[in-house]
Design a protein around this motif. Structure first.
Motif, PDB file in Angstrom:
ATOM      1  N   LEU A   1      31.219  26.511   2.457  1.00  0.00           N
ATOM      2  CA  LEU A   1      32.346  26.135   1.609  1.00  0.00           C
ATOM      3  C   LEU A   1      32.100  26.480   0.151  1.00  0.00           C
ATOM      4  O   LEU A   1      33.051  26.647  -0.617  1.00  0.00           O
ATOM      5  N   GLY A   2      30.829  26.596  -0.225  1.00  0.00           N
ATOM      6  CA  GLY A   2      30.501  26.995  -1.585  1.00  0.00           C
ATOM      7  C   GLY A   2      30.404  28.493  -1.779  1.00  0.00           C
ATOM      8  O   GLY A   2      30.102  28.951  -2.883  1.00  0.00           O
ATOM      9  N   GLY A   3      30.651  29.244  -0.713  1.00  0.00           N
ATOM     10  CA  GLY A   3      30.633  30.694  -0.834  1.00  0.00           C
ATOM     11  C   GLY A   3      29.272  31.330  -0.663  1.00  0.00           C
ATOM     12  O   GLY A   3      29.118  32.536  -0.876  1.00  0.00           O
ATOM     13  N   ALA A   4      28.264  30.545  -0.254  1.00  0.00           N
ATOM     14  CA  ALA A   4      26.927  31.108  -0.064  1.00  0.00           C
ATOM     15  C   ALA A   4      26.825  31.755   1.315  1.00  0.00           C
ATOM     16  O   ALA A   4      27.471  31.315   2.265  1.00  0.00           O
ATOM     17  N   PRO A   5      26.036  32.813   1.468  1.00  0.00           N
ATOM     18  CA  PRO A   5      25.851  33.441   2.786  1.00  0.00           C
ATOM     19  C   PRO A   5      25.027  32.540   3.698  1.00  0.00           C
ATOM     20  O   PRO A   5      23.795  32.566   3.679  1.00  0.00           O
ATOM     21  N   ALA A   6      25.701  31.729   4.501  1.00  0.00           N
ATOM     22  CA  ALA A   6      24.997  30.725   5.294  1.00  0.00           C
ATOM     23  C   ALA A   6      24.706  31.179   6.718  1.00  0.00           C
ATOM     24  O   ALA A   6      23.940  30.527   7.428  1.00  0.00           O
ATOM     25  N   GLY A   7      25.308  32.277   7.190  1.00  0.00           N
ATOM     26  CA  GLY A   7      25.077  32.736   8.559  1.00  0.00           C
ATOM     27  C   GLY A   7      25.774  31.866   9.576  1.00  0.00           C
ATOM     28  O   GLY A   7      26.547  30.956   9.249  1.00  0.00           O
ATOM     29  N   ASP A   8      25.494  32.130  10.856  1.00  0.00           N
ATOM     30  CA  ASP A   8      26.120  31.361  11.925  1.00  0.00           C
ATOM     31  C   ASP A   8      25.686  29.898  11.865  1.00  0.00           C
ATOM     32  O   ASP A   8      24.638  29.559  11.320  1.00  0.00           O
ATOM     33  N   ALA A   9      26.504  29.056  12.472  1.00  0.00           N
ATOM     34  CA  ALA A   9      26.227  27.618  12.454  1.00  0.00           C
ATOM     35  C   ALA A   9      24.928  27.312  13.192  1.00  0.00           C
ATOM     36  O   ALA A   9      24.548  28.019  14.138  1.00  0.00           O
ATOM     37  N   PRO A  10      24.235  26.246  12.794  1.00  0.00           N
ATOM     38  CA  PRO A  10      23.030  25.846  13.525  1.00  0.00           C
ATOM     39  C   PRO A  10      23.392  25.444  14.953  1.00  0.00           C
ATOM     40  O   PRO A  10      24.505  25.004  15.235  1.00  0.00           O
ATOM     41  N   ALA A  11      22.431  25.615  15.855  1.00  0.00           N
ATOM     42  CA  ALA A  11      22.651  25.276  17.264  1.00  0.00           C
ATOM     43  C   ALA A  11      22.550  23.771  17.440  1.00  0.00           C
ATOM     44  O   ALA A  11      21.459  23.197  17.395  1.00  0.00           O
ATOM     45  N   VAL A  12      23.702  23.126  17.621  1.00  0.00           N
ATOM     46  CA  VAL A  12      23.747  21.681  17.815  1.00  0.00           C
ATOM     47  C   VAL A  12      24.704  21.378  18.960  1.00  0.00           C
ATOM     48  O   VAL A  12      25.478  22.234  19.398  1.00  0.00           O
ATOM     49  N   ASP A  13      24.675  20.136  19.445  1.00  0.00           N
ATOM     50  CA  ASP A  13      25.553  19.719  20.536  1.00  0.00           C
ATOM     51  C   ASP A  13      27.014  19.672  20.079  1.00  0.00           C
ATOM     52  O   ASP A  13      27.306  19.438  18.901  1.00  0.00           O
TER      53      ASP A  13
END
Length: 404
Positions: free
Chosen positions: A41-53
């Motif tokens: 949301l801040g525009g940073a390159p965060a990559g794919d979401a972490p693997a969570v349930d």
């Protein structure tokens, strides 16, 4: 979208809502999602979401209420939510439905105001309903000239709106709005005759400006709008400090106001009892407004919110008990002013008769005796809430440790 009836009270341990992972495990996963989402949301390159349930996604989205802007950010960056794709889409659809409902309420109120010449300002999230990436709304808040409020409430009743609760016959100093009004399958409309956390000596309606896209409605002046959002989130609802939806809403207000005027608005809050917390929230919103990911100053509070959302016994509490539990949790993990406010709440004199018939009868016979009994009951309820808050806080600490 009728407001839900309060669920039955129940007590118990930290059992998961879904019967799957524990609240601590889900909260730890949700904290990892939060750290990633702040970057997105801040525009940073965060990559794919972490693997969570998927359950962790549900808890995260329920608390943060940011599905639409988060999904938009993912699509713009070309990244994926992994196991959360379906949860994110479902939550975004629900949020979008509430936005459409609120827009329809704005149209109804606008038509009434234009026809009658009423002065009505749309508050908080209602101001951002037409934004390209709209934010979730739970209701539509209106500030109405007190002289026009009774006629507006009568017009809503004639249009089929029902009251959810009862209006106070003689509003006390802590009261600032009437009971919500609603139509089936719509978000409620809440008519305010004042804004509790704002200076009552300031003519907010007199300084209000036209609301874009309407014929007759207003919005608070940009500086007043920003102050209201900050005070409402930080002082009035401490459990919403750092919530992503609210940070995004405040960031939008910062962009609309501009940096020099934002600096002036911040200076006016420097003497407030929550000055430090207001400053933290505004700093994070300014970073989001400028396209940077802010540091997360609310991990403990977010972890507590996730634990509560993931615990089955919390969901079965009545609305009053949930509010007392929330107050005790955030008084414990908040600042000294949070604890002072809780202490004052224990002993405040009620401004309206009790809703319990036996207590109302006693008050009618002896105000002193009735007040003493109400204070005793209040203290007992908050003592129980404080005891129930302890395992939630311990679980939040453990979740924070696991999320690192």
């Amino acid at each position: 979208m009728r407001p839900p009836a309060p669920p039955r009270c129940a007590r118990g341990g930290l059992a998961p809502v879904s019967g799957g992972a524990s609240p601590v495990a889900l909260s730890a996963q949700a904290l990892r999602l939060r750290a990633w989402a702040l970057g997105m949301l801040g525009g940073a390159p965060a990559g794919d979401a972490p693997a969570v349930d998927a359950d962790a996604w549900r808890v995260f989205l329920r608390v943060e209420a940011c599905a639409v802007p988060l999904r938009n950010a993912l699509r713009a960056a070309g990244v994926r939510a992994g196991a959360g794709e379906a949860e994110l889409d479902q939550a975004a659809t629900t949020e979008s439905q509430r936005v459409l409902s609120a827009r329809s309420q704005v149209s109804v109120i606008d038509r009434l105001a234009a026809g009658e010449g009423w002065r009505i300002a749309v508050l908080k999230g209602g101001v951002a309903l037409q934004a390209p990436s709209p934010l979730d709304v739970g209701d539509l808040d209106l500030l109405v000239d007190p002289a026009h409020a009774p006629a507006l409430l009568a017009a809503l009743q004639a249009a089929g709106y029902a009251a959810y609760g009862e209006d106070h016959a003689e509003p006390g100093p802590r009261d600032h709005h009437y009971a919500p009004r609603w139509l089936p399958r719509t978000v409620p409309v809440e008519v305010h005759f004042r804004i509790g956390e704002m200076d009552p000596g300031v003519d907010l309606l007199g300084a209000a400006v036209p609301l874009d896209g309407t014929r007759a409605l207003l919005r608070l002046a940009p500086a007043d709008h920003l102050r209201h959002l900050l005070l409402h989130t930080v002082a009035h609802h401490p459990h919403r400090r750092g919530r992503l939806r609210d940070l995004l809403l405040i960031a939008g207000a910062v962009r609309a106001l501009g940096e020099p005027a934002t600096e002036a608005a911040a200076a006016e809050l420097a003497a407030h009892p929550f000055a430090a917390q207001l400053g933290e929230t505004l700093a994070a919103a300014r970073e989001l407004a400028s396209g940077r990911a802010p540091a997360d100053r609310w991990r403990r509070a977010s972890g507590a919110a996730y634990v509560a959302a993931a615990s089955s016994w919390v969901g079965r509490l009545g609305r009053g008990s949930q509010a007392e539990l929330s107050t005790c949790i955030y008084a414990a993990i908040g600042c000294a002013e949070d604890r002072r406010r809780l202490w004052r709440r224990l002993w405040v004199r009620a401004s309206s008769p009790s809703g319990v018939p036996a207590l109302a009868w006693l008050e009618s016979r002896s105000a002193a005796a009735g007040g003493a009994v109400r204070a005793t009951v209040r203290v007992a309820r908050y003592a129980a809430a404080a005891a129930a808050a302890l395992p939630v806080i311990r679980a939040a600490r453990e979740a924070e440790r696991r999320a690192e």
